[in-house]
Design a protein around this motif. Structure first.
Motif, PDB file in Angstrom:
ATOM      1  N   LEU A  12       0.841  -1.202   0.000  1.00  0.00           N
ATOM      2  CA  LEU A  12       0.000   0.000   0.000  1.00  0.00           C
ATOM      3  C   LEU A  12       0.879   1.255   0.000  1.00  0.00           C
ATOM      4  O   LEU A  12       2.076   1.186   0.323  1.00  0.00           O
ATOM      5  CB  LEU A  12      -0.900  -0.007   1.238  1.00  0.00           C
ATOM      6  N   SER A  13       0.282   2.402  -0.297  1.00  0.00           N
ATOM      7  CA  SER A  13       1.074   3.641  -0.377  1.00  0.00           C
ATOM      8  C   SER A  13       1.679   4.026   0.974  1.00  0.00           C
ATOM      9  O   SER A  13       2.609   4.811   1.036  1.00  0.00           O
ATOM     10  CB  SER A  13       0.211   4.789  -0.911  1.00  0.00           C
ATOM     11  N   ASN A  14       1.162   3.445   2.069  1.00  0.00           N
ATOM     12  CA  ASN A  14       1.761   3.725   3.388  1.00  0.00           C
ATOM     13  C   ASN A  14       2.858   2.716   3.742  1.00  0.00           C
ATOM     14  O   ASN A  14       3.356   2.703   4.864  1.00  0.00           O
ATOM     15  CB  ASN A  14       0.680   3.743   4.476  1.00  0.00           C
ATOM     16  N   LYS A 169      -3.661   9.971   3.261  1.00  0.00           N
ATOM     17  CA  LYS A 169      -4.362   9.656   2.007  1.00  0.00           C
ATOM     18  C   LYS A 169      -5.037   8.286   2.082  1.00  0.00           C
ATOM     19  O   LYS A 169      -4.495   7.360   2.704  1.00  0.00           O
ATOM     20  CB  LYS A 169      -3.345   9.597   0.872  1.00  0.00           C
ATOM     21  N   PRO A 170      -6.169   8.120   1.410  1.00  0.00           N
ATOM     22  CA  PRO A 170      -6.757   6.771   1.342  1.00  0.00           C
ATOM     23  C   PRO A 170      -5.803   5.827   0.607  1.00  0.00           C
ATOM     24  O   PRO A 170      -5.196   6.222  -0.386  1.00  0.00           O
ATOM     25  CB  PRO A 170      -8.040   6.963   0.536  1.00  0.00           C
ATOM     26  N   VAL A 171      -5.697   4.588   1.105  1.00  0.00           N
ATOM     27  CA  VAL A 171      -4.785   3.634   0.455  1.00  0.00           C
ATOM     28  C   VAL A 171      -5.529   2.727  -0.522  1.00  0.00           C
ATOM     29  O   VAL A 171      -4.900   2.090  -1.356  1.00  0.00           O
ATOM     30  CB  VAL A 171      -4.018   2.764   1.489  1.00  0.00           C
ATOM     31  N   ILE A 172      -6.853   2.655  -0.371  1.00  0.00           N
ATOM     32  CA  ILE A 172      -7.636   1.707  -1.185  1.00  0.00           C
ATOM     33  C   ILE A 172      -8.961   2.321  -1.599  1.00  0.00           C
ATOM     34  O   ILE A 172      -9.559   3.097  -0.843  1.00  0.00           O
ATOM     35  CB  ILE A 172      -7.880   0.406  -0.370  1.00  0.00           C
ATOM     36  N   ASN A 173      -9.424   1.970  -2.802  1.00  0.00           N
ATOM     37  CA  ASN A 173     -10.800   2.233  -3.219  1.00  0.00           C
ATOM     38  C   ASN A 173     -11.374   0.879  -3.650  1.00  0.00           C
ATOM     39  O   ASN A 173     -10.929   0.304  -4.636  1.00  0.00           O
ATOM     40  CB  ASN A 173     -10.830   3.238  -4.378  1.00  0.00           C
ATOM     41  N   GLN A 174     -12.320   0.357  -2.866  1.00  0.00           N
ATOM     42  CA  GLN A 174     -12.928  -0.942  -3.203  1.00  0.00           C
ATOM     43  C   GLN A 174     -14.157  -0.685  -4.068  1.00  0.00           C
ATOM     44  O   GLN A 174     -15.105  -0.038  -3.624  1.00  0.00           O
ATOM     45  CB  GLN A 174     -13.318  -1.699  -1.924  1.00  0.00           C
ATOM     46  N   ILE A 175     -14.112  -1.194  -5.285  1.00  0.00           N
ATOM     47  CA  ILE A 175     -15.204  -0.939  -6.239  1.00  0.00           C
ATOM     48  C   ILE A 175     -15.553  -2.239  -6.969  1.00  0.00           C
ATOM     49  O   ILE A 175     -14.801  -3.204  -6.908  1.00  0.00           O
ATOM     50  CB  ILE A 175     -14.797   0.137  -7.291  1.00  0.00           C
ATOM     51  N   GLU A 176     -16.679  -2.218  -7.674  1.00  0.00           N
ATOM     52  CA  GLU A 176     -16.950  -3.364  -8.550  1.00  0.00           C
ATOM     53  C   GLU A 176     -15.960  -3.295  -9.719  1.00  0.00           C
ATOM     54  O   GLU A 176     -15.832  -2.265 -10.387  1.00  0.00           O
ATOM     55  CB  GLU A 176     -18.391  -3.331  -9.080  1.00  0.00           C
ATOM     56  N   PHE A 177     -15.268  -4.389  -9.933  1.00  0.00           N
ATOM     57  CA  PHE A 177     -14.275  -4.425 -11.014  1.00  0.00           C
ATOM     58  C   PHE A 177     -14.130  -5.858 -11.507  1.00  0.00           C
ATOM     59  O   PHE A 177     -13.915  -6.781 -10.710  1.00  0.00           O
ATOM     60  CB  PHE A 177     -12.917  -3.920 -10.492  1.00  0.00           C
ATOM     61  N   HIS A 178     -14.294  -6.045 -12.796  1.00  0.00           N
ATOM     62  CA  HIS A 178     -14.061  -7.342 -13.451  1.00  0.00           C
ATOM     63  C   HIS A 178     -13.962  -7.039 -14.940  1.00  0.00           C
ATOM     64  O   HIS A 178     -14.170  -5.874 -15.346  1.00  0.00           O
ATOM     65  CB  HIS A 178     -15.196  -8.331 -13.111  1.00  0.00           C
ATOM     66  N   PRO A 179     -13.642  -8.023 -15.776  1.00  0.00           N
ATOM     67  CA  PRO A 179     -13.432  -7.690 -17.190  1.00  0.00           C
ATOM     68  C   PRO A 179     -14.615  -6.965 -17.834  1.00  0.00           C
ATOM     69  O   PRO A 179     -14.419  -6.154 -18.739  1.00  0.00           O
ATOM     70  CB  PRO A 179     -13.183  -9.057 -17.834  1.00  0.00           C
ATOM     71  N   TYR A 180     -15.844  -7.240 -17.361  1.00  0.00           N
ATOM     72  CA  TYR A 180     -17.008  -6.593 -17.962  1.00  0.00           C
ATOM     73  C   TYR A 180     -17.372  -5.257 -17.304  1.00  0.00           C
ATOM     74  O   TYR A 180     -18.360  -4.634 -17.675  1.00  0.00           O
ATOM     75  CB  TYR A 180     -18.227  -7.526 -17.925  1.00  0.00           C
TER      76      TYR A 180
END
Ligand SMILES: NC(=O)c1ccc[n+]([C@@H]2O[C@H](COP(=O)([O-])OP(=O)(O)OC[C@H]3O[C@@H](n4cnc5c(N)ncnc54)[C@H](O)[C@@H]3O)[C@@H](O)[C@H]2O)c1
Ligand SMILES: OCCc1c[nH]c2ccccc12
Length: 292
Positions: A12-14, A169-180
């Motif tokens: 992580l960035s930290n 600073k935020p170290v992570i953004n959890q989002i929906e992510f997949h090839p589609y």
């Protein structure tokens, strides 16, 4: 080329290392939202699920205040036989945003631990005082109760607001992510990565949940590497420098998800999945706070 095993952690960035595969105990696991289940009743199936993930070698567990699974995670990790410092526990705040200090205190009691490894703002859709909530998370980080802090479901505009006021600073953004769905919102992956914010992918296995143009490609790669389509997608996610948060009630599938460190997709194969995936958009979760 870096070795296949090198991706077992991300940094992580930290500077903190994070195990690169997480097992999630939200969505289908959030059985505590069944109206018939009382707040203080723990679901043995969820406890077993967390234990199965840990037994499969997945030491990174993803929970949230609103999933109602923190109590089960707490029991499972305390009975797992794995030392707390070897586990990586995430939870998220969404309901009790008026008082993040009290919210994490409640979560920590349920999780039976003094700290979480990662505390996320679950979503920016339901309240407007993002900056204030972030300041609360910074306080919790300074107190050692949240080793790292981050966000989830944030768009560029939300991250910009945080970055303007952030001392940490935020170290992570959890989002929906997949090839589609390679950009849950416009430009979010590039913007996050440019600012050192690691993308965590929820619903990473989207493409195996229904038929789509990637099917023949996944089938070919499965044969080539003797891996399942799920493993090919997880490996693609890692090679995109994105951390998958996957889920299964089946111990074998959890084991499978963690057996992706003995092969490497070529750059051309990664690009092909990226390109073909981009030709077919499919969203499995919410946007702007609305479910589909
Ligand atoms: N931050 C958020 O708003 C948010 C939203 C959704 C999910 N999450 C988190 O992400 C976690 C995972 O999300 P998900 O459940 O959508 O992830 P996922 O894409 O891994 O889907 C899991 C489902 O895929 C199927 N599956 C799993 N392994 C498989 C395999 N090997 N072969 C075939 N099918 C398989 C099963 O039906 C399983 O329930 C959640 O539990 C939660 O912790 C967070
Ligand atoms: O993070 C997954 C989406 C989500 C938001 N609130 C919930 C409550 C129960 C189950 C899933 C969710």
């Amino acid at each position: 080329m870096t070795s296949a095993a090198a991706l077992k952690t991300f940094t992580l960035s930290n500077g903190i290392k994070i195990p690169s595969i997480a097992a999630g105990f939200g969505t289908k696991w959030a059985s505590r939202h069944r109206p018939e289940q009382k707040e203080d009743e723990l679901d043995p199936g969820v406890i077993q699920g967390v234990k199965d993930a840990i037994a499969a070698g997945i030491y990174h567990i993803d929970g949230a205040e609103v999933y109602g699974t923190e109590g089960e995670i707490g029991v499972a990790i305390s009975e797992s036989g794995v030392k707390r410092e070897d586990l990586y526990i995430t939870t998220k705040i969404m309901k009790n945003v008026t008082d993040p200090i009290a919210a994490l205190k409640t979560s920590l009691t349920k999780l039976k631990t003094d700290y979480v490894d990662l505390y996320l703002i679950h979503a920016p859709f339901f309240f407007d005082n993002l900056e204030e909530v972030w300041k609360g998370l910074e306080t919790l980080h300074k107190e050692g109760k949240a080793k790292s802090i981050g966000v989830s479901n944030f768009k560029v505009e939300h991250l910009e607001r945080i970055l303007k006021v952030a001392e940490i600073k935020p170290v992570i953004n959890q989002i929906e992510f997949h090839p589609y769905l390679q950009n849950q919102s416009p430009g979010i992956v590039e913007f996050s990565q440019k600012h050192g914010v690691l993308i965590e992918a929820y619903s990473p296995l989207g493409p195996i949940k229904e038929k789509g143009p990637l099917d023949p490609i996944l089938e070919d790669l499965s044969k080539k590497y003797s891996k399942t389509p799920a493993q090919i997608i997880i490996r693609w996610t890692l090679q995109r420098n994105v951390l998958p948060v996957t889920a299964s009630a089946k111990p074998d599938r959890l084991k499978e998800a963690n057996e992706v460190f003995d092969f490497t997709l070529t750059e051309e194969e990664v690009s092909k999945i990226t390109e073909v995936g981009n030709s077919h958009e499919k969203r499995f979760f919410w946007t702007d706070g609305k479910y589909f």
